[in-house]
Scaffold this motif. Sequence first.
Motif, mmCIF file in Angstrom:
data_model
loop_
_atom_site.group_PDB
_atom_site.id
_atom_site.type_symbol
_atom_site.label_atom_id
_atom_site.label_comp_id
_atom_site.label_asym_id
_atom_site.label_seq_id
_atom_site.Cartn_x
_atom_site.Cartn_y
_atom_site.Cartn_z
ATOM 1 N N PRO A 214 0.811 -1.234 0.000
ATOM 2 C CA PRO A 214 0.000 0.000 0.000
ATOM 3 C C PRO A 214 0.839 1.276 0.000
ATOM 4 O O PRO A 214 0.319 2.357 -0.287
ATOM 5 N N ASP A 215 2.125 1.178 0.301
ATOM 6 C CA ASP A 215 2.961 2.387 0.393
ATOM 7 C C ASP A 215 3.771 2.678 -0.869
ATOM 8 O O ASP A 215 4.569 3.636 -0.876
ATOM 9 N N VAL A 216 3.590 1.873 -1.916
ATOM 10 C CA VAL A 216 4.424 2.052 -3.117
ATOM 11 C C VAL A 216 4.347 3.490 -3.644
ATOM 12 O O VAL A 216 5.372 4.137 -3.896
ATOM 13 N N GLU A 217 3.137 3.983 -3.789
ATOM 14 C CA GLU A 217 2.974 5.332 -4.379
ATOM 15 C C GLU A 217 3.657 6.397 -3.513
ATOM 16 O O GLU A 217 4.361 7.266 -4.023
ATOM 17 N N ASP A 218 3.444 6.306 -2.205
ATOM 18 C CA ASP A 218 4.040 7.267 -1.256
ATOM 19 C C ASP A 218 5.557 7.261 -1.344
ATOM 20 O O ASP A 218 6.201 8.316 -1.380
ATOM 21 N N VAL A 219 6.120 6.053 -1.335
ATOM 22 C CA VAL A 219 7.588 5.927 -1.360
ATOM 23 C C VAL A 219 8.132 6.551 -2.643
ATOM 24 O O VAL A 219 9.056 7.379 -2.610
ATOM 25 N N LEU A 220 7.550 6.172 -3.776
ATOM 26 C CA LEU A 220 8.087 6.671 -5.052
ATOM 27 C C LEU A 220 7.896 8.182 -5.172
ATOM 28 O O LEU A 220 8.789 8.900 -5.639
ATOM 29 N N GLU A 221 6.765 8.663 -4.696
ATOM 30 C CA GLU A 221 6.492 10.105 -4.804
ATOM 31 C C GLU A 221 7.522 10.891 -4.004
ATOM 32 O O GLU A 221 8.129 11.849 -4.502
ATOM 33 N N ARG A 222 7.781 10.432 -2.785
ATOM 34 C CA ARG A 222 8.719 11.165 -1.919
ATOM 35 C C ARG A 222 10.164 11.077 -2.440
ATOM 36 O O ARG A 222 10.882 12.067 -2.474
#
Length: 252
Positions: A214-222
């Motif tokens: 669930p954190d893939v988008e957050d990690v890549l965005e940051r």
Amino acid sequence: MDLWKFFDITHREHVVCNPMSVQKLEELIALQRLEPGNRVLEIATGKAEFIVRLAETYGIGGVGVDLSPYCVADAREKHQERIPDAPLKFLEMDGADYEPEPAERFSLVACIGASWIYGGHRGTLKALNGMAARGGWIVVGEPYWRQEPPPAYLEAIGEDRNAYGTHDENAMIGQALGLELVYTLVSNQDDWDRYEGLQWYAAEVWANNHPDDPDVEDVLERVRRDKEAYLRWGRETLAWAIYMFRKSGQEK
Ligand SMILES: C[S@@+](CC[C@H](N)C(=O)[O-])C[C@H]1O[C@@H](n2cnc3c(N)ncnc32)[C@H](O)[C@@H]1O
């Protein structure tokens, strides 16, 4: 997302979790000339590469403190794999809350890359000084401004201009506290590029291997936002050094 999970993902490829090369870290260790049985305290020990290398080189014992459960698990594993008989202890706790046993003063006290624990560089030197033996080493890693930071860069990284000093200011703050600066290790562009680039690499590899997390988008965005700020401004603006101070051997 959980900050420790983010740090774990982005630092999976790093041997040391700061912008210094392993070769330069070895140079620092060689200069410390500790004795077997000396005690070392490392606040924000990360994956414990520094304190484990000190134990391998000199036969020291000591304490590593870190707030991340991932780092403490890595540190304990490294200890068991590389030098299980060394009397090292790893504590999962806020470094700010750590207090040595009343009679204990360490031959070397370090905090590399986490001065926010004590409210900045000055507070860190003060706190470490209080836990160091007379004549002991105080080792801190701290960013410094290579040039005046553009406001857009400060905004992008969410930092205040006064969060860091210049290289000279970082050195003088220690001197003003009565510590003697005896050596500095300064990262070059290659060291910084490795530290930043390995985070991009680790994040992209992790995202590729964990598409359902669930954190893939957050990690890549940051990570991609930080990468842009580094390439646009940070690479020319922010620098990094490890400062090696000595506490006076004389009673004041
Ligand atoms: C930039 S890394 C440096 C790690 C290690 N000193 C090194 O150079 O490899 C910062 C470290 O500070 C730890 N940390 C952050 N806040 C902390 C706190 N309040 N108390 C203890 N450790 C903390 C993080 O878990 C991370 O391991």
